[in-house]
Scaffold this active site. Sequence first.
Site, PDB file in Angstrom:
ATOM      1  N   LYS A  14      51.468  34.385  44.411  1.00 33.05           N
ATOM      2  CA  LYS A  14      51.238  35.705  43.800  1.00 33.05           C
ATOM      3  C   LYS A  14      50.803  36.741  44.848  1.00 33.05           C
ATOM      4  O   LYS A  14      51.326  37.847  44.875  1.00 33.05           O
ATOM      5  CB  LYS A  14      50.170  35.624  42.696  1.00 33.05           C
ATOM      6  N   ARG A  89      43.288  36.085  32.960  1.00 25.89           N
ATOM      7  CA  ARG A  89      43.336  34.629  32.985  1.00 25.89           C
ATOM      8  C   ARG A  89      42.891  34.017  31.658  1.00 25.89           C
ATOM      9  O   ARG A  89      42.888  32.785  31.519  1.00 25.89           O
ATOM     10  CB  ARG A  89      42.406  34.099  34.072  1.00 25.89           C
ATOM     11  N   ARG A 134      38.946  29.499  52.779  1.00 29.13           N
ATOM     12  CA  ARG A 134      38.449  29.461  51.401  1.00 29.13           C
ATOM     13  C   ARG A 134      37.989  28.052  51.060  1.00 29.13           C
ATOM     14  O   ARG A 134      38.791  27.120  51.047  1.00 29.13           O
ATOM     15  CB  ARG A 134      39.571  29.867  50.432  1.00 29.13           C
TER      16      ARG A 134
HETATM   17  P1  AMP Z   1      42.212  33.364  42.967  1.00 28.14           P
HETATM   18  O1  AMP Z   1      42.046  34.009  44.306  1.00 28.14           O
HETATM   19  O2  AMP Z   1      42.972  34.220  42.008  1.00 28.14           O
HETATM   20  O3  AMP Z   1      42.771  31.958  43.055  1.00 28.14           O
HETATM   21  O4  AMP Z   1      40.751  33.227  42.347  1.00 28.14           O
HETATM   22  C1  AMP Z   1      39.745  32.443  42.982  1.00 28.14           C
HETATM   23  C2  AMP Z   1      38.606  32.198  42.015  1.00 28.14           C
HETATM   24  O5  AMP Z   1      38.027  33.457  41.600  1.00 28.14           O
HETATM   25  C3  AMP Z   1      38.990  31.522  40.703  1.00 28.14           C
HETATM   26  O6  AMP Z   1      39.045  30.101  40.836  1.00 28.14           O
HETATM   27  C4  AMP Z   1      37.860  31.972  39.783  1.00 28.14           C
HETATM   28  O7  AMP Z   1      36.659  31.266  40.055  1.00 28.14           O
HETATM   29  C5  AMP Z   1      37.640  33.423  40.241  1.00 28.14           C
HETATM   30  N1  AMP Z   1      38.508  34.352  39.486  1.00 28.14           N
HETATM   31  C6  AMP Z   1      39.509  35.134  39.993  1.00 28.14           C
HETATM   32  N2  AMP Z   1      40.094  35.869  39.027  1.00 28.14           N
HETATM   33  C7  AMP Z   1      39.455  35.541  37.864  1.00 28.14           C
HETATM   34  C8  AMP Z   1      39.619  35.929  36.513  1.00 28.14           C
HETATM   35  N3  AMP Z   1      40.580  36.805  36.137  1.00 28.14           N
HETATM   36  N4  AMP Z   1      38.779  35.383  35.585  1.00 28.14           N
HETATM   37  C9  AMP Z   1      37.817  34.517  35.946  1.00 28.14           C
HETATM   38  N5  AMP Z   1      37.633  34.071  37.198  1.00 28.14           N
HETATM   39  C10 AMP Z   1      38.436  34.578  38.160  1.00 28.14           C
END
Ligand code: AMP
Length: 192
Positions: A14, A89, A134
């Site tokens: 993404k 999400r 990360r």
């Molecule tokens: P990502 O970079 O999108 O993979 O997000 C990393 C982490 O951030 C996720 O595993 C969640 O802990 C948190 N996170 C990101 N976006 C959301 C969201 N829309 N709702 C809840 N937690 C989020």
Amino acid sequence: MINLILFGPPGSGKGTQAAKLVQQYDLLHISTGDLFRYEMGNNTPLGQRAKSYMEKGELVPDEVTIGMLRNKVEANPDVEGYIFDGFPRTIPQAGALDNLMKELFTEISGLIMLDVDDDEIVNRILERGKSSGRPDDNDETIVRKRIEIYRSETTPVFDFYAAQGKAHKVNGIGSIEAIFDRLCKVIEETMD
Ligand code: AMP
């Protein structure tokens, strides 16, 4: 205005595709994961609150995430449109986003899911973890937890937009360029 939700499991590409779409369509990229990492990096109260959830691969509570997203959108009203990456999400997040778009006299143009199977995702994320810094990309148990949460809590968001006739799926396996072409085709055929 094009207001696009780029959807798909963690590691489906993404962020990579959003960066290219931003250039092509002159949109603002909003990644809630990036916003949380920025807050954590600056050790803000919001970052501190998000940290414990992110470390476990769990979702940050809706009210925190929705508030942060709303602030970011409201701080950038004069744009050609938005690409939402990693948001919504959950169903409450999707409802809040639809309301926010209404308040801005616009709407979500469509959601596109990057379709990638679990084994490919785990490999990609662990590979990314070698250089992304990360912590949630480096531990296979946490990676699998994130995928499990995606399947249980996040996939209903696809159906939410499918019910509005706005959900699309593209094959997320292939070269970055090939996947980008597939995304552009869907955008041009259904949203532009
Ligand atoms: P990502 O970079 O999108 O993979 O997000 C990393 C982490 O951030 C996720 O595993 C969640 O802990 C948190 N996170 C990101 N976006 C959301 C969201 N829309 N709702 C809840 N937690 C989020």
